[in-house]
Structures are given as C-alpha cells and as structure tokens.
Design an enzyme around this catalytic site. Structure first.
Site, mmCIF file in Angstrom:
data_model
loop_
_atom_site.group_PDB
_atom_site.id
_atom_site.type_symbol
_atom_site.label_atom_id
_atom_site.label_comp_id
_atom_site.label_asym_id
_atom_site.label_seq_id
_atom_site.Cartn_x
_atom_site.Cartn_y
_atom_site.Cartn_z
ATOM 1 N N HIS A 52 0.848 -1.191 0.000
ATOM 2 C CA HIS A 52 0.000 0.000 0.000
ATOM 3 C C HIS A 52 0.885 1.242 0.000
ATOM 4 O O HIS A 52 2.103 1.156 0.159
ATOM 5 C CB HIS A 52 -0.938 0.006 1.211
ATOM 6 C CG HIS A 52 -0.235 -0.144 2.525
ATOM 7 N ND1 HIS A 52 -0.306 -1.280 3.287
ATOM 8 C CD2 HIS A 52 0.577 0.690 3.182
ATOM 9 C CE1 HIS A 52 0.429 -1.127 4.369
ATOM 10 N NE2 HIS A 52 0.990 0.071 4.318
HETATM 11 C C1 T46 Z 1 2.935 0.314 6.959
HETATM 12 C C2 T46 Z 1 3.484 -1.006 7.360
HETATM 13 C C3 T46 Z 1 4.939 -0.993 7.671
HETATM 14 C C4 T46 Z 1 -4.850 -0.407 13.025
HETATM 15 O O1 T46 Z 1 -5.984 -0.605 13.486
HETATM 16 N N1 T46 Z 1 -4.061 0.594 13.536
HETATM 17 C C5 T46 Z 1 -2.809 0.854 13.059
HETATM 18 O O2 T46 Z 1 -2.132 1.782 13.551
HETATM 19 C C6 T46 Z 1 -2.302 0.039 11.988
HETATM 20 C C7 T46 Z 1 -0.911 0.295 11.419
HETATM 21 C C8 T46 Z 1 -3.102 -0.957 11.506
HETATM 22 N N2 T46 Z 1 -4.343 -1.176 12.027
HETATM 23 C C9 T46 Z 1 -5.162 -2.287 11.484
HETATM 24 C C10 T46 Z 1 -5.585 -2.114 10.043
HETATM 25 C C11 T46 Z 1 -5.689 -3.540 9.563
HETATM 26 O O3 T46 Z 1 -6.965 -4.047 9.851
HETATM 27 O O4 T46 Z 1 -4.360 -3.465 11.518
HETATM 28 C C12 T46 Z 1 -4.663 -4.277 10.398
HETATM 29 C C13 T46 Z 1 -3.404 -4.645 9.642
HETATM 30 O O5 T46 Z 1 -2.900 -3.456 8.998
HETATM 31 P P1 T46 Z 1 -2.134 -3.521 7.615
HETATM 32 O O6 T46 Z 1 -2.688 -4.594 6.764
HETATM 33 O O7 T46 Z 1 -2.124 -2.131 7.049
HETATM 34 O O8 T46 Z 1 -0.670 -3.939 8.092
HETATM 35 P P2 T46 Z 1 0.683 -3.892 7.260
HETATM 36 O O9 T46 Z 1 1.704 -4.549 8.106
HETATM 37 O O10 T46 Z 1 0.509 -4.393 5.889
HETATM 38 O O11 T46 Z 1 1.036 -2.342 7.160
HETATM 39 C C14 T46 Z 1 1.386 -1.624 8.331
HETATM 40 C C15 T46 Z 1 0.834 -0.208 8.247
HETATM 41 O O12 T46 Z 1 -0.575 -0.249 7.973
HETATM 42 C C16 T46 Z 1 1.499 0.603 7.175
HETATM 43 O O13 T46 Z 1 1.291 1.957 7.476
HETATM 44 O O14 T46 Z 1 3.618 1.100 6.357
HETATM 45 O O15 T46 Z 1 2.789 -1.586 8.472
#
Ligand code: T46
Length: 137
Positions: A52
């Site tokens: 993303h």
């Molecule tokens: C990034 C990489 C390095 C939350 O509720 N609060 C938060 O602060 C974050 C970061 C995520 N979430 C929830 C949203 C999703 O339902 O946690 C779930 C997993 O998030 P995501 O699929 O976005 O996770 P990553 O590891 O793919 O990405 C994260 C960050 O979203 C992003 O900003 O740069 O870590």
C-alpha cells in the site's frame, strides 16, 4: 514525492559496555512529530506486509531486531532497502508504495508515524496509487 525523498536516517548510538542505547526525538532525529508507534512481530516465514501507499503519512521504519527488506516504489522508480540495524531508520515520505518481505526469524519492525491511524489515508490498490502518483508528477 519520489523515492529520492526517502532515506536512511542514522540514529544516535550511545555505546556502553552494558549495552548500547539509541534514542529518537520527534522533530529532531525524524523530520516529523511522532503521533503513533506500532510494530510488526511474530511474522511467519515467507509472509509479506505492506502492499500500500499513504496519501499524507510520513514514517520511520526500524529493524529493532533481525532484518527484512522494504521495496519502495514512487510509480516510476523502485528501490529495495535491507534493514538490519536498530540504529538505522528508513524514512518513507507520503505517496510511496511499499512492500515488506524477507523477514528473518524473530524480527521486529517498529514504525514511527506522523499521524494517527486513518484507513482513508491508504492506497491499497496499486493501479489507484499509480493513477494518482503519475498525475502529481
Ligand atoms: C505500513 C506497514 C509498515 C490499526 O488498526 N491501527 C494501526 O495503527 C495500523 C498500522 C493498523 N491497524 C489495522 C488495520 C488492519 O486491519 O491493523 C490491520 C493490519 O494493517 P495492515 O494490513 O495495514 O498492516 P501492514 O503490516 O501491511 O502495514 C502496516 C501499516 O498499515 C502501514 O502503514 O507502512 O505496516
């Protein structure tokens, strides 16, 4: 914004026979005020995170333990950065697509972020990101 605006920031390292110490102050070592901290851990072998881009969020990614790779993509240029030092942070500016993979066993990725969590700040679809990234270039 381009991947040229992303860079490794070397953080202060206080060497000590008792163990080293690194500190981070918002607006000093990192070019934004820190509104949020989160971390990825217990990542299973072969897993990929990210996939993303953020519209407005700035971040600093640190390999607190172990190592992983971060692919940066501004819609034109790409770079692959290996993070494996807890005194190095990868600054990622807004509008950069990122993919994180090759996590070593037991690795921890800590992220300092300039804003609180906001799902509306994400491009989770690569072609939507590409459309916007090429429009503003
Ligand atoms: C990034 C990489 C390095 C939350 O509720 N609060 C938060 O602060 C974050 C970061 C995520 N979430 C929830 C949203 C999703 O339902 O946690 C779930 C997993 O998030 P995501 O699929 O976005 O996770 P990553 O590891 O793919 O990405 C994260 C960050 O979203 C992003 O900003 O740069 O870590």
């Amino acid at each position: 914004m381009s991947i040229k605006d992303c860079r490794i920031i070397e953080l202060p390292k206080i060497m000590d026979p008792r163990g080293n110490l690194t500190f981070i102050e918002g607006g000093v070592q990192v070019p934004f005020d820190i509104q949020r901290v989160y971390y990825l851990y217990d990542v299973p072998g072969g897993a990929e995170r990210g996939g993303h881009a953020h519209k407005n969020l700035s971040q600093l990614l640190i390999a607190m333990s172990g190592s992983f790779d971060v692919l940066l993509d501004d819609g034109i240029n790409k770079a692959n950065i290996h993070l494996n030092r807890s005194y190095n942070g990868l600054y990622i500016c807004p509008m950069i697509w990122r993919e994180i993979n090759n996590f070593s066993s037991g690795s921890v990725c800590m992220v300092l972020a300039s804003h609180k969590y906001d799902e509306d700040d994400y491009y989770r679809n690569y072609s939507n990101f590409l459309d916007q990234a090429t429009l503003i270039k």
